[in-house]
Design an enzyme around this catalytic site. Structure first.
Site, mmCIF file in Angstrom:
data_model
loop_
_atom_site.group_PDB
_atom_site.id
_atom_site.type_symbol
_atom_site.label_atom_id
_atom_site.label_comp_id
_atom_site.label_asym_id
_atom_site.label_seq_id
_atom_site.Cartn_x
_atom_site.Cartn_y
_atom_site.Cartn_z
ATOM 1 C CG HIS A 1 -0.144 0.312 2.510
ATOM 2 N ND1 HIS A 1 0.410 -0.689 3.255
ATOM 3 C CD2 HIS A 1 0.169 1.469 3.151
ATOM 4 C CE1 HIS A 1 1.018 -0.161 4.306
ATOM 5 N NE2 HIS A 1 0.907 1.140 4.266
HETATM 6 C C1 UD1 Z 1 -1.855 5.726 5.454
HETATM 7 C C2 UD1 Z 1 -0.585 6.309 6.051
HETATM 8 C C3 UD1 Z 1 0.539 5.279 5.984
HETATM 9 C C4 UD1 Z 1 0.127 3.973 6.614
HETATM 10 C C5 UD1 Z 1 -1.185 3.504 6.027
HETATM 11 C C6 UD1 Z 1 -1.657 2.295 6.773
HETATM 12 C C7 UD1 Z 1 -0.269 8.734 5.748
HETATM 13 C C8 UD1 Z 1 0.433 9.765 4.980
HETATM 14 N N1 UD1 Z 1 -0.136 7.477 5.288
HETATM 15 O O1 UD1 Z 1 -1.600 5.465 4.100
HETATM 16 O O2 UD1 Z 1 1.658 5.772 6.679
HETATM 17 O O3 UD1 Z 1 1.120 3.016 6.349
HETATM 18 O O4 UD1 Z 1 -2.172 4.538 6.157
HETATM 19 O O5 UD1 Z 1 -2.568 1.534 6.059
HETATM 20 O O6 UD1 Z 1 -0.904 9.038 6.730
HETATM 21 N N2 UD1 Z 1 -8.980 4.534 1.222
HETATM 22 C C9 UD1 Z 1 -10.217 3.947 1.138
HETATM 23 N N3 UD1 Z 1 -10.788 3.503 2.297
HETATM 24 C C10 UD1 Z 1 -10.217 3.621 3.508
HETATM 25 C C11 UD1 Z 1 -8.951 4.221 3.583
HETATM 26 C C12 UD1 Z 1 -8.342 4.678 2.433
HETATM 27 O O7 UD1 Z 1 -10.797 3.830 0.055
HETATM 28 O O8 UD1 Z 1 -10.792 3.172 4.521
HETATM 29 C C13 UD1 Z 1 -8.351 5.020 -0.018
HETATM 30 C C14 UD1 Z 1 -8.792 6.436 -0.375
HETATM 31 O O9 UD1 Z 1 -8.855 6.529 -1.757
HETATM 32 C C15 UD1 Z 1 -7.634 7.261 0.151
HETATM 33 C C16 UD1 Z 1 -6.462 6.334 -0.145
HETATM 34 O O10 UD1 Z 1 -6.955 5.034 0.125
HETATM 35 O O11 UD1 Z 1 -7.528 8.502 -0.503
HETATM 36 C C17 UD1 Z 1 -5.224 6.606 0.676
HETATM 37 O O12 UD1 Z 1 -5.565 6.643 2.072
HETATM 38 P P1 UD1 Z 1 -4.627 7.481 3.069
HETATM 39 O O13 UD1 Z 1 -5.133 7.305 4.443
HETATM 40 O O14 UD1 Z 1 -4.441 8.858 2.549
HETATM 41 O O15 UD1 Z 1 -3.229 6.798 2.893
HETATM 42 P P2 UD1 Z 1 -2.797 5.279 3.082
HETATM 43 O O16 UD1 Z 1 -2.158 4.827 1.831
HETATM 44 O O17 UD1 Z 1 -3.893 4.489 3.661
HETATM 45 N N1 UDP Z 2 -3.424 -5.612 8.817
HETATM 46 C C1 UDP Z 2 -4.660 -6.223 8.926
HETATM 47 N N2 UDP Z 2 -5.293 -6.614 7.786
HETATM 48 C C2 UDP Z 2 -4.769 -6.439 6.551
HETATM 49 C C3 UDP Z 2 -3.486 -5.821 6.450
HETATM 50 C C4 UDP Z 2 -2.842 -5.403 7.605
HETATM 51 O O1 UDP Z 2 -5.162 -6.419 10.031
HETATM 52 O O2 UDP Z 2 -5.424 -6.799 5.562
HETATM 53 C C5 UDP Z 2 -2.750 -5.171 10.051
HETATM 54 C C6 UDP Z 2 -1.392 -5.772 10.255
HETATM 55 O O3 UDP Z 2 -1.498 -7.034 10.854
HETATM 56 C C7 UDP Z 2 -0.720 -4.732 11.131
HETATM 57 C C8 UDP Z 2 -1.315 -3.428 10.650
HETATM 58 O O4 UDP Z 2 -2.506 -3.782 9.951
HETATM 59 O O5 UDP Z 2 -1.061 -4.929 12.486
HETATM 60 C C9 UDP Z 2 -0.343 -2.743 9.743
HETATM 61 O O6 UDP Z 2 -0.982 -1.722 9.086
HETATM 62 P P1 UDP Z 2 -0.572 -1.225 7.627
HETATM 63 O O7 UDP Z 2 0.219 -2.246 6.925
HETATM 64 O O8 UDP Z 2 -1.819 -0.733 6.998
HETATM 65 O O9 UDP Z 2 0.282 0.079 7.976
HETATM 66 P P2 UDP Z 2 1.820 0.351 8.310
HETATM 67 O O10 UDP Z 2 2.216 -0.525 9.440
HETATM 68 O O11 UDP Z 2 2.603 0.133 7.066
HETATM 69 O O12 UDP Z 2 1.840 1.813 8.657
#
Ligand code: UD1
Ligand code: UDP
Length: 354
Positions: free
Chosen positions: A206
Site C-alpha cells: 500500500h
Molecule cells: C496511510 C498512512 C501510511 C500507513 C497507512 C496504513 C499517511 C500519509 N499514510 O496510508 O503511513 O502506512 O495509512 O494503512 O498518513 N482509502 C479507502 N478507504 C479507507 C482508507 C483509504 O478507500 O478506509 C483510499 C482512499 O482513496 C484514500 C487512499 O486510500 O484517498 C489513501 O488513504 P490514506 O489514508 O491517505 O493513505 P494510506 O495509503 O492508507
Molecule cells: N493488517 C490487517 N489486515 C490487513 C493488512 C494489515 O489487520 O489486511 C494489520 C497488520 O497485521 C498490522 C497493521 O494492519 O497490524 C499494519 O498496518 P498497515 O500495513 O496498513 O500500515 P503500516 O504498518 O505500514 O503503517
C-alpha cells in the site's frame, strides 16, 4: 485523575491503541478519551479492529478521510484543535507516523498541551516519504517519546532531544501480537483457495512510493508473477484503486482478497511460508510470528531485522523479488528485539506519573 486524549485514524494505529488503551484502562489515575480522525473509514479498514480487538469506542469521529495531504491534515488539525480547546486534556497521545499523528501533535503543541508519541525515533532517512516528515515533526513536538528499540532512542538523542524525555518501552505491536495470537482466526475463504499451511506467501502492498508510481507497481507485479507458491494479497483500497486505473491484471497464483481484520491477519502471518510486504507493522509481525520477510522497499525503519538476516529488501526490482520469494525459507525464532509484551503497561505507568 489525568485525561489522555488519544488521536488515531489509520489501521496500524488501531492495532497499537488496542494494546495501549487496555493498559490505560487498568492504570490508576488515568482516563482516556479518543478522537478518530476517519482517515481510514471503510468498515474493513476501521470498524472491524474496534470490534475484534475490543478498543474503546471513539468519543469523537471527524470524518476527514481522503483528499490530498494538505487537505486531510488541515481538516484534521482544525477539528482536533476545537476538541482540545473544549476538553483541555492533560496529554495528547499519538501513534506512529500518519497524517493523523502529525495533526494531533501539532494541534496539541500549539495549545501547549503536552504530546506523548508512541513509536518515536523511527527513521527511513527518505524525506520523499510522507511518513518520514510526519514522524520527524511529531518527535520534535513531543514532550514524551516512547521508543520501541535502543536504536530509535539513539537517533533521538543524536537529533538533540532531551534524553530525559525518551523512554525505551519496547514495541506495543509486540504486545498486541502476544495478546491476540490465541484468538487468531482462519479466514473463511482460505480453504476455497486450495491453500495449504506453510505453503503460501502472504503479501500486503500500500505504500505511496509503490502505489503512486505505475512503473514500480508493474515491476512488483512482474516479480510476484514469478512465484512458485500461491500468494495471498489482502488488498488495501488505495492499491485496489490504482490497479483498476492501470488495468493491471494479477497472475494466476496471486489471490487478491479484501483487507482482513487483525485476527485473520495474525492467522495468515502464523501459517504462511513467508511475508512479502511494504508495510511497517507487517515487517515486525513476520518476525513476531517467526516468518522471514521480503520487503518491497528500498529502505526500512526496522533495520535490526535486516541486520539479523530475517528481512530482505528488494525494492521494486522484479528480478530480486522473484529470486527472494523463491529462495529456500528458514523460520527465524522471535527474540527480545521489541521487548517482552509489556510496552503498553510501561507507557501507561509513565503517563500516570505526577
Ligand atoms: C496511510 C498512512 C501510511 C500507513 C497507512 C496504513 C499517511 C500519509 N499514510 O496510508 O503511513 O502506512 O495509512 O494503512 O498518513 N482509502 C479507502 N478507504 C479507507 C482508507 C483509504 O478507500 O478506509 C483510499 C482512499 O482513496 C484514500 C487512499 O486510500 O484517498 C489513501 O488513504 P490514506 O489514508 O491517505 O493513505 P494510506 O495509503 O492508507
Ligand atoms: N493488517 C490487517 N489486515 C490487513 C493488512 C494489515 O489487520 O489486511 C494489520 C497488520 O497485521 C498490522 C497493521 O494492519 O497490524 C499494519 O498496518 P498497515 O500495513 O496498513 O500500515 P503500516 O504498518 O505500514 O503503517
Amino acid at each position: 485523575m489525568k485525561t489522555i486524549m488519544t488521536v488515531l485514524g489509520a489501521r496500524p494505529q488501531f492495532v497499537k491503541a488496542a494494546a495501549v488503551s487496555r493498559a490505560i484502562a487498568t492504570q490508576p489515575g488515568l482516563h482516556e478519551r479518543i478522537i478518530h480522525t476517519g482517515q481510514h473509514y471503510d468498515p474493513g479498514m476501521s470498524d472491524i479492529f474496534f470490534e475484534e480487538m475490543d478498543i474503546p469506542r471513539p468519543d469523537h469521529q471527524l470524518g476527514t478521510g481522503g483528499g490530498s495531504h494538505g487537505a486531510m491534515t488541515g481538516a484534521q488539525l482544525q477539528s482536533i484543535e476545537a476538541i482540545l480547546l473544549a476538553e483541555r486534556p492533560d496529554w495528547v497521545l499519538v501513534y506512529g507516523d500518519t497524517n493523523s499523528t502529525l495533526a494531533g501533535a501539532l494541534a496539541a503543541a500549539k495549545l501547549h498541551i503536552p504530546v506523548a508519541h508512541v513509536e518515536a525515533g523511527l527513521r527511513s532517512f527518505n524525506r520523499r516519504m510522507p511518513e518520514e516528515i510526519n514522524r520527524v515533526l511529531t518527535d520534535h513536538l513531543s514532550e514524551l517519546l516512547f521508543v520501541p528499540t535502543p536504536a530509535a532512542g539513539r537517533q533521538l538523542r543524536q537529533e538533540g532531544i532531551d534524553p530525559g524525555r525518551i523512554h525505551l518501552t519496547g514495541d506495543v505491536m509486540m504486545d498486541a501480537a502476544l495478546y491476540y495470537r490465541e484468538l487468531a482466526r482462519r479466514p473463511a475463504w482460505f480453504d476455497d483457495l486450495s491453500l495449504q499451511d506453510d505453503a503460501f506467501l502472504l503479501c500486503t502492498l500500500h505504500r505511496a512510493e509503490n502505489t503512486d508510481c505505475p512503473q514500480r507497481l508493474r515491476n512488483i507485479f512482474y516479480g510476484l508473477a514469478a512465484s512458485e507458491r500461491p500468494i495471498v494479497l489482502p488488498l488495501h483500497p488505495r492499491t485496489r484503486k490504482t490497479l483498476e486505473r492501470l488495468n493491471l491484471q494479477p497472475s494466476s497464483q496471486l489471490h487478491i482478497v479484501e483487507p482482513v481484520g487483525y485476527l485473520e491477519m495474525a492467522w495468515l502471518e502464523m501459517h504462511c511460508a513467508a511475508v512479502v510486504t511494504d508495510s511497517g507493522g507487517v515487517q515486525k509481525e513476520a518476525y513476531f510470528h517467526g516468518k522471514p520477510c521480503i520487503t518491497l522497499r528500498d529502505e526500512t525503519e526496522w533495520t535490526e531485522l535486516v541486520e539479523l538476516g530475517v528481512n530482505t529488501l528488494t525494492g521494486a526490482d522484479p528480478g530480486l523479488i522473484a529470486e527472494q520469494i523463491n529462495a529456500p525459507m528458514s523460520h527465524p525464532s522471535c527474540g527480545d528485539l521489541y521487548g517482552d509484551g509489556r510496552a503498553a503497561q510501561f507507557i501507561a505507568r509513565i503517563l500516570a506519573e505526577p
